[in-house]
Design an enzyme around this catalytic site. Sequence first.
Site, short mmCIF file in Angstrom:
data_model
loop_
_atom_site.label_atom_id
_atom_site.label_comp_id
_atom_site.label_asym_id
_atom_site.label_seq_id
_atom_site.Cartn_x
_atom_site.Cartn_y
_atom_site.Cartn_z
N HIS A 1 14.54 -7.62 -1.13
CA HIS A 1 14.02 -8.96 -1.46
C HIS A 1 13.23 -9.50 -0.28
CE1 HIS A 1 13.88 -13.08 -2.95
NE2 HIS A 1 14.16 -12.56 -4.13
N ASP B 1 17.87 -8.57 -10.15
CA ASP B 1 17.52 -7.68 -11.25
C ASP B 1 18.46 -6.49 -11.39
OD1 ASP B 1 15.33 -9.04 -12.35
OD2 ASP B 1 14.04 -8.37 -10.72
N1 CMC Z 1 13.92 0.86 -2.11
C1 CMC Z 1 13.64 1.51 -0.97
N2 CMC Z 1 13.01 0.94 0.09
C2 CMC Z 1 12.63 -0.33 -0.04
C3 CMC Z 1 12.89 -1.08 -1.20
C4 CMC Z 1 13.56 -0.44 -2.26
N3 CMC Z 1 13.84 -1.07 -3.39
N4 CMC Z 1 12.42 -2.32 -1.03
C5 CMC Z 1 11.86 -2.37 0.18
N5 CMC Z 1 11.99 -1.15 0.77
C6 CMC Z 1 11.54 -0.80 2.14
C7 CMC Z 1 10.05 -0.50 2.14
O1 CMC Z 1 9.82 0.84 1.90
C8 CMC Z 1 9.65 -0.96 3.53
O2 CMC Z 1 9.98 0.06 4.42
P1 CMC Z 1 9.03 0.33 5.73
O3 CMC Z 1 9.24 -0.89 6.59
O4 CMC Z 1 9.53 1.59 6.31
O5 CMC Z 1 7.62 0.43 5.21
C9 CMC Z 1 10.57 -2.14 3.82
O6 CMC Z 1 11.72 -1.94 2.98
C10 CMC Z 1 9.95 -3.48 3.49
O7 CMC Z 1 9.38 -3.42 2.20
P2 CMC Z 1 8.24 -4.40 1.69
O8 CMC Z 1 7.65 -3.86 0.43
O9 CMC Z 1 7.30 -4.71 2.81
O10 CMC Z 1 9.08 -5.71 1.40
P3 CMC Z 1 8.59 -6.95 0.57
O11 CMC Z 1 9.30 -8.12 1.08
O12 CMC Z 1 7.11 -6.99 0.52
O13 CMC Z 1 9.06 -6.56 -0.93
C11 CMC Z 1 10.32 -6.30 -2.88
C12 CMC Z 1 10.14 -7.09 -1.58
C13 CMC Z 1 11.31 -7.02 -3.76
C14 CMC Z 1 8.98 -6.22 -3.62
C15 CMC Z 1 10.81 -4.87 -2.53
O14 CMC Z 1 12.08 -4.94 -1.91
C16 CMC Z 1 10.87 -3.97 -3.76
O15 CMC Z 1 9.86 -3.34 -4.08
N6 CMC Z 1 12.06 -3.86 -4.45
C17 CMC Z 1 12.14 -3.11 -5.67
C18 CMC Z 1 11.58 -3.95 -6.83
C19 CMC Z 1 12.50 -5.08 -7.19
O16 CMC Z 1 13.70 -4.94 -7.29
N7 CMC Z 1 11.89 -6.26 -7.46
C20 CMC Z 1 12.65 -7.48 -7.86
C21 CMC Z 1 12.61 -8.52 -6.77
S1 CMC Z 1 13.81 -9.82 -6.92
C22 CMC Z 1 13.58 -10.60 -8.42
C23 CMC Z 1 12.21 -11.02 -8.71
O17 CMC Z 1 11.55 -11.68 -7.89
O18 CMC Z 1 11.73 -10.75 -9.78
#
Ligand code: CMC
Length: 405
Positions: free
Chosen positions: A267, A323
């Site tokens: 998140h 989720d």
């Molecule tokens: N599985 C594996 N690694 C992850 C995940 C995951 N689900 N989420 C983030 N990471 C890693 C990512 O690879 C990155 O690693 P590195 O620093 O080595 O590049 C690091 O964590 C930071 O990721 P980010 O994409 O820069 O983080 P963000 O804050 O931009 O993204 C997020 C947040 C929710 C989009 C992301 O955690 C994600 O893609 N999660 C899976 C999709 C998900 O569950 N979405 C629902 C979000 S909550 C409810 C909603 O808002 O709808």
Amino acid sequence: MPDKDAAVIAAVAKGLEGVIAAATSISSIDGTAGRLTYRGIPIEELAANSFYEEVAYFLWNGQLPTQVQLDQFMANLVSMRTLPDNIVAALKLFPANSSGMDMLRTVISLLSVSDPDEENNSQESNRRKALRLMALFPSIIAGFHRVRNGLEIVPPDPVLGHAANFLYMLTGEKPDPVKVKGIDLYLVLLADHGLNASTFTARVIAGTEADMYAAVTGALGALKGPLHGGANQGVMDMLDEVGSLDHVDAWFDATMAGQRRIMGIGHRVYKTEDPRARVLRRVSDEMGYAVGKHDLHEMALRIEQRALSHPHFVERKLAPNVDYYSATVLYYAGIPLDLFTTIFAMSRIVGWTAHLIEQYADNRLIRPRAQYIGPDYQPYIPVAERTVEKLAEVAQSLHMSMSQS
Ligand code: CMC
């Protein structure tokens, strides 16, 4: 990428991380403590004691209703549940394999033309529109599902509450109290969540003084994506792919080796467990036993355990978000997989409209800036002179001049 550009991009808050872009009194998130409140009331207290209609009143009005106010509010809501004729006609036009979110975005946009007050952005008009939208979301989703299966649309039952009536309109059967409770809790937990991507989208649209239907249509577009609301369906797809408890470990290892993301984990704001995930884990556990499919919950638990003990997740402070266990709860409640994200929307409509009412009340156009990192100048080449070689030559000279500056 030239060093200069890399430095500029680093200075930009990519994804607007940490940027405060609005003031709100609707909900508050403490991402370090894992705390969420709606107007100061912790989400756990609302989950334990309240229900969706009351939460909607509370989010829109800032105060819990008296019994008389609540009765009036619920009567008004019930009176708005019936689908307009143009929406019934539109539902029959969608191919049976249409995505639920594409349908919802299209139909909500269409709803504006049956509202004579569409462009009136007064508080009074917007409060009525918010109630209309809340009342119609379940009727639209259920109606779509009935029509695509060649079934009659089930008229709303005025005696049933919001969650129960939705399940009744979806299935045509008297709803099971366990499923009703699961859906109601889900609706309470997802009703609002700060300046998430879809709420921000809605506020940006309202900032131009476009109407509430336009703003909600835009919010639905943002919610669809797998990084936002689409993740609940992604979690269920993942559980489906894993197949059974004894496949979890091999699946997890392969997923990590392939550097794939696990849906429902991570998140932008929470650096610990999402408090809604904690409530939903318990609800999923209970519903899993109640509907006789606890093995699915156990699979989700096992994947979570593997993730929470893996350095990739520990180092990045990644934990289940809302989720993750939403997926099993919605599955146990009998929601078809391709409608999962529409149920998120059915809840979040209250948060979107609360934010819109707040935005219209004290509006200023939302218009940030972008840091330009393109060329200072490039010549216009008339089309008659545009050969592949000439364009490549220009591109090369631009690349050279940008990397030297
Ligand atoms: N599985 C594996 N690694 C992850 C995940 C995951 N689900 N989420 C983030 N990471 C890693 C990512 O690879 C990155 O690693 P590195 O620093 O080595 O590049 C690091 O964590 C930071 O990721 P980010 O994409 O820069 O983080 P963000 O804050 O931009 O993204 C997020 C947040 C929710 C989009 C992301 O955690 C994600 O893609 N999660 C899976 C999709 C998900 O569950 N979405 C629902 C979000 S909550 C409810 C909603 O808002 O709808």
